[in-house]
Enzyme design. Structure first.
Site: not given
Ligand code: COA
Length: 346
Positions: A112, A254, A284
């Site tokens: 990214c 990004h 993204n």
């Molecule tokens: N729908 C519903 N629930 C979801 C889900 C979805 N699409 N994706 C994840 N969950 C769940 C998880 O399984 C977790 O469940 P659990 O508590 O039963 O284990 C819960 O939601 C919380 O997950 P968590 O990872 O703590 O959520 P979060 O608030 O951190 O959001 C992301 C997850 C991926 C959206 C976030 O961490 C993020 O944006 N990370 C960076 C991603 C990024 O920038 N990627 C590109 C890099 S260049």
């Protein structure tokens, strides 16, 4: 007055097929409410089977060339982590399809952060006189490497391409790329991975091995590192170019997650109204994310000549990078593949 790369054209492309959060919710254990509240994303565009990264790159490049009013460059740098093939690079094929067979052409793989790295490479080559005009393209088709059963990555990523034309000019011109900050942290290379398909673990066929060819991400740790590294990188860049945070007119980072964008803006002390976001409509798009956000903002009249613009990327590797530009007076076409009724609904 110093020789510098100057932004002369901008274009983008996303494939026509739209996948909404509701559609994902019918297939996976997720919902529009969860995805939108946790990421800011409403929909993304994905390629149909058979469409490759170069197909998107060529479309975006054509529009950037038209925006610059030229059909000639002598360098193409393509940022992608989903090349058409592991070998050779995709940029020479893109050059050929643009009628530019023979020009210097290579790929940059920085996930990214790829667009900022490619912009830096092309700007440095222009600065050194190795090129007079360059196409810098960010293009990815992450839908081709996502695990169909992974609700987290399916919710976040979309396909697309964005491109800019750079020309040789001087650092006092509008559009001059004024400085960069680039960095990496390989100690955290395991946060974002595709295990198989490289020399460490060659690709193999079969259902058991399929899992290893999918993209994996440790979301929470990526989130934390994204906020930290993007904030640090933008701060380093501001020191390099001598801008204060309050002088930034547009912060084009990004498009990973709206919560990441606002957290970085807050860390930098920026007014959140300077944050440019199009992730609600495209998700993204990896290396295409920053040029597609620029394209969207330019079309909406949200980027106007003379503005101080900071670009900041972060991605797997880990890698990060920032660039500073004074926005030029360029004409940019809207994306024909984004239906106007679907725009700006969040
Ligand atoms: N729908 C519903 N629930 C979801 C889900 C979805 N699409 N994706 C994840 N969950 C769940 C998880 O399984 C977790 O469940 P659990 O508590 O039963 O284990 C819960 O939601 C919380 O997950 P968590 O990872 O703590 O959520 P979060 O608030 O951190 O959001 C992301 C997850 C991926 C959206 C976030 O961490 C993020 O944006 N990370 C960076 C991603 C990024 O920038 N990627 C590109 C890099 S260049």
């Amino acid at each position: 007055m110093t020789r510098a790369a100057v932004l002369a054209g901008l274009g983008g492309w996303v494939p026509p097929r739209v996948v909404t959060n509701d559609e994902l919710g019918r297939e996976l254990d997720t919902s529009d409410a969860w995805i939108h509240s946790r990421t800011g994303i409403r929909r993304r565009h994905v390629v149909d089977p058979g469409t490759a990264t170069s197909d998107l790159a060529v479309e975006a490049a054509r529009r950037a060339l038209a925006s610059a009013g030229t059909d000639r460059v002598d360098l193409i740098v393509l940022a992608t982590s989903t090349p058409d093939h592991p070998c050779p690079a995709t940029a020479p094929a893109v050059a050929d399809r643009l009628g530019l067979n023979g020009v210097a052409a290579f790929d940059v793989a920085a996930v990214c952060s790829g667009f900022v790295y490619a912009l830096a490479a092309a700007s440095a080559m222009i600065g050194q006189g190795l090129a007079g005009r360059a196409l810098v393209i960010g293009a990815d088709t992450f839908s081709t490497i996502l695990d169909p059963a992974d609700r987290t990555t399916r919710a976040i990523f979309g396909d697309g391409a964005g491109a800019v034309v750079l020309r040789a000019g001087d650092d006092r011109e509008p559009g001059a790329v004024l400085g960069f900050d680039l960095g990496s942290d390989g100690q955290h290379s395991d946060l974002i991975t595709v295990a198989a398909g490289g020399s460490r673990q060659p690709a193999t066929a079969g259902p058991v091995e399929d899992a290893a060819r999918y993209f994996r991400m440790r979301g929470k740790e990526v989130f934390f590192n994204a906020v930290l590294r993007m904030s640090e990188s933008a701060q380093t860049l501001l020191r390099t170019v001598g801008w204060n945070p309050e002088e930034i007119d547009r912060f084009v980072a990004h498009q990973a997650n709206i919560r990441i964008l606002y957290a970085v803006a807050d860390q930098l002390g920026l007014d959140r109204r300077t944050v440019v976001a199009n992730l609600d409509r495209v998700g993204n798009t990896v290396a295409a994310s920053i040029p597609l956000a620029l394209q969207d903002a330019a079309c909406r009249g949200d980027l106007v000549p003379g503005q101080r613009v900071v670009l900041t990327g972060f991605g797997g590797g880990l890698t990060w990078g920032s660039a500073a530009i004074r926005w030029p007076d360029i004409a940019v076409e809207p994306l024909p593949t984004i239906h106007p009724d679907l725009n700006h609904s969040n």
